[in-house]
Design a protein around this motif. Sequence first.
Motif, PDB file in Angstrom:
ATOM      1  N   ALA A  41    -104.364  77.163  51.546  1.00  0.00           N
ATOM      2  CA  ALA A  41    -103.497  76.325  52.371  1.00  0.00           C
ATOM      3  C   ALA A  41    -102.267  77.138  52.763  1.00  0.00           C
ATOM      4  O   ALA A  41    -101.806  78.003  52.017  1.00  0.00           O
ATOM      5  CB  ALA A  41    -103.079  75.077  51.603  1.00  0.00           C
ATOM      6  N   ILE A  42    -101.753  76.868  53.962  1.00  0.00           N
ATOM      7  CA  ILE A  42    -100.557  77.550  54.465  1.00  0.00           C
ATOM      8  C   ILE A  42     -99.547  76.491  54.883  1.00  0.00           C
ATOM      9  O   ILE A  42     -99.859  75.605  55.697  1.00  0.00           O
ATOM     10  CB  ILE A  42    -100.874  78.456  55.663  1.00  0.00           C
ATOM     11  CG1 ILE A  42    -101.884  79.541  55.284  1.00  0.00           C
ATOM     12  CG2 ILE A  42     -99.601  79.092  56.210  1.00  0.00           C
ATOM     13  CD1 ILE A  42    -102.434  80.308  56.474  1.00  0.00           C
ATOM     14  N   LEU A  43     -98.356  76.584  54.338  1.00  0.00           N
ATOM     15  CA  LEU A  43     -97.268  75.681  54.713  1.00  0.00           C
ATOM     16  C   LEU A  43     -96.184  76.465  55.431  1.00  0.00           C
ATOM     17  O   LEU A  43     -95.675  77.462  54.911  1.00  0.00           O
ATOM     18  CB  LEU A  43     -96.671  75.020  53.469  1.00  0.00           C
ATOM     19  CG  LEU A  43     -95.454  74.124  53.719  1.00  0.00           C
ATOM     20  CD1 LEU A  43     -95.872  72.830  54.411  1.00  0.00           C
ATOM     21  CD2 LEU A  43     -94.721  73.818  52.419  1.00  0.00           C
ATOM     22  N   LEU A  44     -95.853  76.038  56.645  1.00  0.00           N
ATOM     23  CA  LEU A  44     -94.691  76.545  57.374  1.00  0.00           C
ATOM     24  C   LEU A  44     -93.652  75.445  57.378  1.00  0.00           C
ATOM     25  O   LEU A  44     -93.947  74.308  57.757  1.00  0.00           O
ATOM     26  CB  LEU A  44     -95.062  76.907  58.816  1.00  0.00           C
ATOM     27  CG  LEU A  44     -95.776  78.234  59.058  1.00  0.00           C
ATOM     28  CD1 LEU A  44     -96.219  78.323  60.517  1.00  0.00           C
ATOM     29  CD2 LEU A  44     -94.875  79.408  58.718  1.00  0.00           C
ATOM     30  N   ALA A  45     -92.427  75.770  56.966  1.00  0.00           N
ATOM     31  CA  ALA A  45     -91.418  74.719  56.840  1.00  0.00           C
ATOM     32  C   ALA A  45     -90.019  75.261  57.114  1.00  0.00           C
ATOM     33  O   ALA A  45     -89.727  76.429  56.852  1.00  0.00           O
ATOM     34  CB  ALA A  45     -91.466  74.085  55.451  1.00  0.00           C
ATOM     35  N   SER A  46     -89.178  74.396  57.624  1.00  0.00           N
ATOM     36  CA  SER A  46     -87.767  74.731  57.818  1.00  0.00           C
ATOM     37  C   SER A  46     -86.937  73.494  57.550  1.00  0.00           C
ATOM     38  O   SER A  46     -87.412  72.356  57.650  1.00  0.00           O
ATOM     39  CB  SER A  46     -87.508  75.243  59.236  1.00  0.00           C
ATOM     40  OG  SER A  46     -87.806  74.241  60.196  1.00  0.00           O
ATOM     41  N   CYS A  47     -85.665  73.720  57.192  1.00  0.00           N
ATOM     42  CA  CYS A  47     -84.763  72.613  56.920  1.00  0.00           C
ATOM     43  C   CYS A  47     -83.330  73.141  56.890  1.00  0.00           C
ATOM     44  O   CYS A  47     -83.101  74.350  56.998  1.00  0.00           O
ATOM     45  CB  CYS A  47     -85.096  71.941  55.585  1.00  0.00           C
ATOM     46  SG  CYS A  47     -84.881  72.999  54.145  1.00  0.00           S
ATOM     47  N   ARG A  48     -82.386  72.232  56.739  1.00  0.00           N
ATOM     48  CA  ARG A  48     -81.001  72.640  56.547  1.00  0.00           C
ATOM     49  C   ARG A  48     -80.919  73.473  55.267  1.00  0.00           C
ATOM     50  O   ARG A  48     -81.541  73.154  54.260  1.00  0.00           O
ATOM     51  CB  ARG A  48     -80.117  71.397  56.434  1.00  0.00           C
ATOM     52  CG  ARG A  48     -78.642  71.693  56.212  1.00  0.00           C
ATOM     53  CD  ARG A  48     -77.853  70.400  56.069  1.00  0.00           C
ATOM     54  NE  ARG A  48     -78.355  69.569  54.994  1.00  0.00           N
ATOM     55  CZ  ARG A  48     -78.058  69.755  53.716  1.00  0.00           C
ATOM     56  NH1 ARG A  48     -77.274  70.770  53.335  1.00  0.00           N
ATOM     57  NH2 ARG A  48     -78.528  68.927  52.794  1.00  0.00           N
ATOM     58  N   ASP A  49     -80.172  74.560  55.328  1.00  0.00           N
ATOM     59  CA  ASP A  49     -80.030  75.424  54.157  1.00  0.00           C
ATOM     60  C   ASP A  49     -79.377  74.637  53.022  1.00  0.00           C
ATOM     61  O   ASP A  49     -78.302  74.053  53.195  1.00  0.00           O
ATOM     62  CB  ASP A  49     -79.193  76.648  54.528  1.00  0.00           C
ATOM     63  CG  ASP A  49     -79.218  77.708  53.449  1.00  0.00           C
ATOM     64  OD1 ASP A  49     -80.145  77.684  52.628  1.00  0.00           O
ATOM     65  OD2 ASP A  49     -78.305  78.556  53.428  1.00  0.00           O
ATOM     66  N   GLN A  50     -80.024  74.591  51.878  1.00  0.00           N
ATOM     67  CA  GLN A  50     -79.544  73.787  50.761  1.00  0.00           C
ATOM     68  C   GLN A  50     -80.150  74.311  49.456  1.00  0.00           C
ATOM     69  O   GLN A  50     -81.144  75.037  49.463  1.00  0.00           O
ATOM     70  CB  GLN A  50     -79.961  72.319  50.943  1.00  0.00           C
ATOM     71  CG  GLN A  50     -81.463  72.159  51.069  1.00  0.00           C
ATOM     72  CD  GLN A  50     -81.886  70.780  51.494  1.00  0.00           C
ATOM     73  OE1 GLN A  50     -81.765  69.818  50.727  1.00  0.00           O
ATOM     74  NE2 GLN A  50     -82.374  70.666  52.724  1.00  0.00           N
ATOM     75  N   ARG A  51     -79.564  73.912  48.367  1.00  0.00           N
ATOM     76  CA  ARG A  51     -80.090  74.293  47.059  1.00  0.00           C
ATOM     77  C   ARG A  51     -81.371  73.511  46.750  1.00  0.00           C
ATOM     78  O   ARG A  51     -81.516  72.356  47.139  1.00  0.00           O
ATOM     79  CB  ARG A  51     -79.053  74.002  45.964  1.00  0.00           C
ATOM     80  CG  ARG A  51     -77.788  74.841  46.057  1.00  0.00           C
ATOM     81  CD  ARG A  51     -76.817  74.450  44.952  1.00  0.00           C
ATOM     82  NE  ARG A  51     -75.549  75.160  45.075  1.00  0.00           N
ATOM     83  CZ  ARG A  51     -75.296  76.354  44.561  1.00  0.00           C
ATOM     84  NH1 ARG A  51     -76.255  76.969  43.871  1.00  0.00           N
ATOM     85  NH2 ARG A  51     -74.122  76.929  44.721  1.00  0.00           N
ATOM     86  N   GLY A  52     -82.264  74.161  46.030  1.00  0.00           N
ATOM     87  CA  GLY A  52     -83.411  73.460  45.483  1.00  0.00           C
ATOM     88  C   GLY A  52     -84.643  73.395  46.359  1.00  0.00           C
ATOM     89  O   GLY A  52     -85.646  72.786  45.949  1.00  0.00           O
TER      90      GLY A  52
END
Length: 284
Positions: free
Chosen positions: A6-17
Motif C-alpha cells: 500500500a502507498i499513502l500520499l498525505a499532506s497537512c499543516r505542519d504539526q507535532r505527532g
Amino acid sequence: MESVRAILLASCRDQRGVVAGLSQFIYENNGNITDADQHRDPEADIFCTRLEWELDGFRLPRERIATEFSSTAKKLGLTWSLHFTDQRPKLSIWVSKQDHCLLDLLGRQRSGDLRADIGLIVSNHPDLGAIAEQFHVPFVHLPITGTNKAEQEKKALELLKQHQIELVVLAKYMQVLSPDFLKAFPQVINIHHSFLPAFPGASPYHQAFSRGVKIIGATAHYVTQDLDEGPIIEQDVGRVSHRDNIKALVRKGKDLEKIVLARAVYQHVEHRVLVYGNKTVVFD
C-alpha cells in the motif's frame, strides 16, 4: 513475485505527532513499512509524506483500509490518497506530428520500465497512426480547426471515460487544452521544450538561440488553466555552444524532452508526486 504494498500520499499543516500517528496506524494493524519519506515546508507551514507498507500480514483487508484510516486522517487534518502497487494506472498519450516522446514512452511501457497501461493515443493529425498500430494501441484522429475545438474536446472526454483513462500525457501535443476540458479532466502532464519559466509559449528554441544561451532545457509539469505555469514535476538541462545552430538546439532538446517526460510520468504512476499550491514534492 514482489509482494503487494500500500502507498499513502498525505499532506497537512505542519504539526507535532503526524509521523507518530501514521506509524501507529500501520503498526497497530501489523503492517511492515518498507519505504518512508517526508518533507517539511516551514514557509508554507505544510508537512508532506509518502509511506509504503506490505499488505502481507496486514490485519485490514485492502478494501477496508481507507475507511479505517479516515478517522486518523481527520484527526491530523490530512489531505491524502491511498494506492496499491498491483494497480496499473491507465494512460492516454496525446500527440501531433512529432514522434520522439511517443516512441520513448511506448518503448518504456513495453519493456516494463513504465508500470502503466497505455489505453489510447489521441492526435490532431493522422501521421502517427502507424506507430500506434505497431504497438497495438487504439488511435483516434481528432482534427482541430478554428471552430470545432469544443466539439472535439467533448469527444475526447467521452473517449477517456470509455477507455477508463486516469492520466493524459501530452507528448508534443501542439494544442492548448481549454479550461472546460481541464475542469472535467484535470490529470494532465505536459512536456515543454524549455526550462520554464524561461522562454514560455511558442518557438522557445528560436528564442533561446537569439539570446545566445549556453544551456537549454525541458520541463514536465501538470497542466492548469494558466498556460505553461502548472506545478513542475521534472526538469533537466543540456549544454550548448556558439557553434550550435537552431537545428542542433532542437536535436539536443528532443533528447531532453524524452528523458524529462519519461521521468515525470514514471514518478506520477509510481505515486511519488504530491502537489500543494503550485509546487510539487517528488519523493525519489
